[in-house]
Design a protein around this motif. Structure first.
Motif, short mmCIF file in Angstrom:
data_model
loop_
_atom_site.label_atom_id
_atom_site.label_comp_id
_atom_site.label_asym_id
_atom_site.label_seq_id
_atom_site.Cartn_x
_atom_site.Cartn_y
_atom_site.Cartn_z
N ALA A 228 0.83 -1.20 0.00
CA ALA A 228 0.00 0.00 0.00
C ALA A 228 0.87 1.25 0.00
O ALA A 228 0.60 2.23 -0.72
CB ALA A 228 -0.93 0.00 1.21
N ALA A 229 1.93 1.24 0.81
CA ALA A 229 2.83 2.40 0.88
C ALA A 229 3.51 2.65 -0.45
O ALA A 229 3.67 3.80 -0.87
CB ALA A 229 3.88 2.18 1.98
N ARG A 230 3.90 1.59 -1.14
CA ARG A 230 4.57 1.76 -2.43
C ARG A 230 3.67 2.50 -3.43
O ARG A 230 4.14 3.36 -4.19
CB ARG A 230 4.98 0.40 -3.00
CG ARG A 230 5.79 0.50 -4.27
CD ARG A 230 6.30 -0.84 -4.75
NE ARG A 230 5.22 -1.70 -5.22
CZ ARG A 230 4.82 -2.81 -4.62
NH1 ARG A 230 5.39 -3.19 -3.49
NH2 ARG A 230 3.84 -3.54 -5.12
N ARG A 231 2.41 2.19 -3.40
CA ARG A 231 1.49 2.85 -4.32
C ARG A 231 1.25 4.31 -3.92
O ARG A 231 1.15 5.19 -4.78
CB ARG A 231 0.18 2.06 -4.37
CG ARG A 231 0.34 0.72 -5.11
CD ARG A 231 -0.81 -0.24 -4.83
NE ARG A 231 -0.74 -1.40 -5.72
CZ ARG A 231 0.01 -2.47 -5.50
NH1 ARG A 231 0.76 -2.54 -4.41
NH2 ARG A 231 0.02 -3.48 -6.36
N LEU A 232 1.18 4.55 -2.62
CA LEU A 232 1.03 5.93 -2.16
C LEU A 232 2.27 6.75 -2.46
O LEU A 232 2.18 7.93 -2.85
CB LEU A 232 0.76 5.94 -0.65
CG LEU A 232 -0.67 5.67 -0.19
CD1 LEU A 232 -0.71 5.48 1.32
CD2 LEU A 232 -1.61 6.80 -0.62
N ILE A 233 3.43 6.14 -2.28
CA ILE A 233 4.69 6.85 -2.54
C ILE A 233 4.75 7.29 -4.01
O ILE A 233 5.22 8.39 -4.32
CB ILE A 233 5.88 5.95 -2.18
CG1 ILE A 233 6.00 5.85 -0.66
CG2 ILE A 233 7.19 6.47 -2.78
CD1 ILE A 233 6.96 4.78 -0.18
N LYS A 234 4.25 6.44 -4.87
CA LYS A 234 4.23 6.79 -6.30
C LYS A 234 3.35 8.02 -6.54
O LYS A 234 3.74 8.93 -7.29
CB LYS A 234 3.69 5.59 -7.09
CG LYS A 234 3.75 5.75 -8.59
CD LYS A 234 3.29 4.47 -9.27
CE LYS A 234 3.35 4.59 -10.78
NZ LYS A 234 2.89 3.34 -11.45
N VAL A 235 2.20 8.05 -5.88
CA VAL A 235 1.29 9.19 -6.03
C VAL A 235 1.90 10.45 -5.42
O VAL A 235 1.91 11.53 -6.02
CB VAL A 235 -0.07 8.89 -5.36
CG1 VAL A 235 -0.96 10.13 -5.38
CG2 VAL A 235 -0.77 7.73 -6.08
N TYR A 236 2.41 10.33 -4.19
CA TYR A 236 2.95 11.49 -3.49
C TYR A 236 4.23 12.01 -4.15
O TYR A 236 4.50 13.22 -4.10
CB TYR A 236 3.22 11.14 -2.03
CG TYR A 236 1.96 10.90 -1.22
CD1 TYR A 236 0.74 11.45 -1.60
CD2 TYR A 236 2.00 10.12 -0.06
CE1 TYR A 236 -0.41 11.24 -0.85
CE2 TYR A 236 0.85 9.89 0.69
CZ TYR A 236 -0.36 10.46 0.29
OH TYR A 236 -1.50 10.25 1.03
#
Length: 579
Positions: A228-236
């Motif tokens: 989940a964090a990896r996907r958020l990091i991509k967005v952020y």
């Protein structure tokens, strides 16, 4: 399988008419073809063969093959798409008629077929028609693909809404396919994701990170945290939200560190590697160092968990004698040359062996491997598909080990046939003048003759490195580099600097360069030079075979120019053939 049952029914028909035969083939073919988004179909279509085989002449054969399929099959599928009531079947037939229109009948695609497929894929994306959630996602995903393909904005919106509906159900029920909508909708610009929908997906990802990273919660799972964090990091990262990126890396680091506490040393060490890397990405250097210390401790403790794996290989005396007769010549120089060539691993053969092993053990071919040292992960080797070069080192290590009995027998026969002295080996190694002072080299070979393998290894490895450095100089490469700390000072280049140089590899040749790299200078191989230089070569690793491998290297060094010239000729011939 449906296609098999249809084929059985087709075969069971007594005296079928031409129309019945065609209908039976259309039905069997329609369900034998395999849908795939990976663009692997030889016909550049969504539906492709289930398997592909290659005959002895190199010709590809597809199973099933649409070659020779009459265009009337397309009409049959189009008719079935409108005459049936079940949306799963209607979607399948309509999609077949759309997707294969040109590949089978050289026809223009009919938009009605695409629209029919989209509408029925969306209607079928529920438990009523598709019991498994991932099949529901697959149906919606294909509907979105088709809607984007025909630029139908209304159906694009309908597919996106269906995606969000499935996602909300997953989040409410704690399903594990929450990533499907996230990956597709956040990355697909043509899906027309609204701002509210994007914010909802981001909130859901944040919730997953919070729930899964709490060790006191029932849903504690560092893998979910990381995903989940990896996907958020991509967005952020796209939004330049660096503080949020660091926060998420820290959350991943803490989750894996806490997870490691509950596991035995070997697994804990691997978990702590992920934690350490995440702390580093979060900019928390001290935490990263702290975790590294703990990881080193766990690696040390994990030694007791490791068990040796052995296998027995039987070698027939006749095979061994035939081999020795071929390599031990009446002429000593010819024998040295044959030994150098015979025990030099050939890179193309290593690649072929790796690929063959992958066929025999496909699961192991997909699993990455970590090479553990005393207190650290020394190297990581990926899958055969992603890291073929890394797998070559593993195969080379096997080659070095397997050569034990053959190399021993060859040197024993060499001693019986020729009255060899240490000076013979040293003189051969310096045929091309790569050793200015042969004193230490001679001492190392004499130690091998006397069975003092510890002395032989400690003397010969640095001398071999010096010889390789001299070769680099003869090939026109600078043999020094700037000192990393003292301005204006220089230090000698090492084996890694030399053997990782594309310029050197192109001149020295793939086989010799990779052989030296695998034996001396890469942590995925035997890494003798680095292990010795850093005080990590254990006494148990220094034996008669280790010393023989070094003596073989001296034979290779004596032929380095011949190997380089042969490689250059091969490359030139290859270029000529291409021209």
């Amino acid at each position: 399988m449906i296609s098999e049952e249809i084929n059985k029914a087709r075969i069971a028909l007594k005296s079928p008419s031409e129309a019945e035969n065609l209908g039976g083939w259309a039905e069997a073919l329609g369900f034998a073809l395999f849908p795939s988004k990976s663009n692997t179909s030889p016909w550049s279509t969504y539906f492709g063969p289930m398997a592909t085989s290659v005959d002895a002449e190199g010709n590809s054969h597809y199973h099933p093959d649409i070659g020779g399929t009459p265009a009337e099959v397309l009409d049959h599928w189009a008719m079935r798409a409108t005459s049936l009531k079940h949306p799963v079947l209607r979607a399948r037939y309509a999609d077949l008629a759309w997707d294969l229109a040109y590949a089978i009948g050289r026809r223009r695609r009919d938009l009605i077929a695409a629209r029919t497929a989209i509408d029925n894929y969306l209607e079928s994306a529920s438990e009523r028609f598709r019991s498994e959630r991932y099949h529901q996602y697959d149906a919606v995903d294909r509907a979105l693909d088709l809607a984007i393909q025909i630029k139908d904005e209304g159906r694009i919106d309908a597919a996106r809404v269906a995606y969000m509906t499935l996602h909300r159900q997953d989040m409410q029920q704690g399903g594990n396919l929450w990533w499907r909508a996230v990956d597709r909708l956040l990355d697909e610009k043509k899906a027309n994701l609204t701002e509210d929908e994007q914010e909802e997906l981001i909130r859901d990802l944040e919730a997953l990170v919070n729930q899964s990273s709490d060790p006191s919660a029932t849903k504690f799972d560092p893998y979910v945290t990381e995903n989940a964090a990896r996907r958020l990091i991509k967005v952020y990262s796209r939004g330049h939200r660096s503080a949020d990126v660091r926060r998420l890396h820290e959350a991943v680091a803490k989750a894996y560190e806490r997870f490691a506490d509950a596991h035995p040393p070997m697994l804990a060490a691997a978990l702590l590697q992920t934690s350490m890397d995440a702390y580093e990405r979060a900019g928390l250097t001290e935490d990263s160092k702290r975790v590294r210390v703990e990881m080193q401790r766990q690696i040390g403790e994990s030694k007791s968990d490791m068990k040796p794996i052995t296998s027995e290989i039987l070698i027939q005396n006749d095979d061994l004698e035939k081999f020795l007769t071929g390599v031990i010549d009446e002429d000593l120089g010819s024998t040295f040359a044959k030994l150098a060539i015979e025990f030099l691993p050939k890179r193309k053969i290593l690649e072929a062996d790796v690929k063959e092993t992958a066929k025999e053990a496909p699961l192991m071919a997909h699993i990455s491997q970590k090479i553990m040292s005393d207190d650290r992960v020394a190297a990581i080797i990926g899958s055969v598909k992603d890291d073929l070069f890394g797998r070559l080192f593993q195969q080379a290590k096997f080659s070095f080990s397997f050569s034990h009995i053959w190399l021993l027998a060859a040197f024993q026969r060499l001693a019986e046939r020729h009255d060899v002295l240490p000076e013979h080996f040293v003189g051969w190694a310096n045929r091309h003048g790569i050793f200015e002072d042969m004193g230490l080299l001679l001492q190392g070979v004499r130690a091998w003759f006397e069975g003092d393998y510890v002395k032989a290894v400690h003397v010969l490895v640095p001398q071999i490195e010096g010889g390789v450095r001299s070769i680099a100089g003869q090939l026109g490469k600078p043999v020094t580099k700037a000192h990393p700390k003292i301005k204006g000072a220089s230090v000698a280049i090492n084996m890694g600097d030399i053997l990782y140089s594309d310029e050197i590899v192109k001149k020295l040749g793939d086989d010799v360069a990779f052989y030296l790299l695998a034996l001396y200078a890469d942590p995925r191989g035997l890494n003798l030079r680095n292990q010795l230089a850093h005080g990590q070569l254990r006494l148990t690793s220094i034996n008669d075979h280790t010393a023989r491998l070094l003596i073989h290297t001296l034979l290779v060094l004596g032929l380095w120019k011949e190997f380089a010239e042969s490689f250059a000729q091969t490359q030139a011939q290859s270029v000529e053939e291409k021209l």
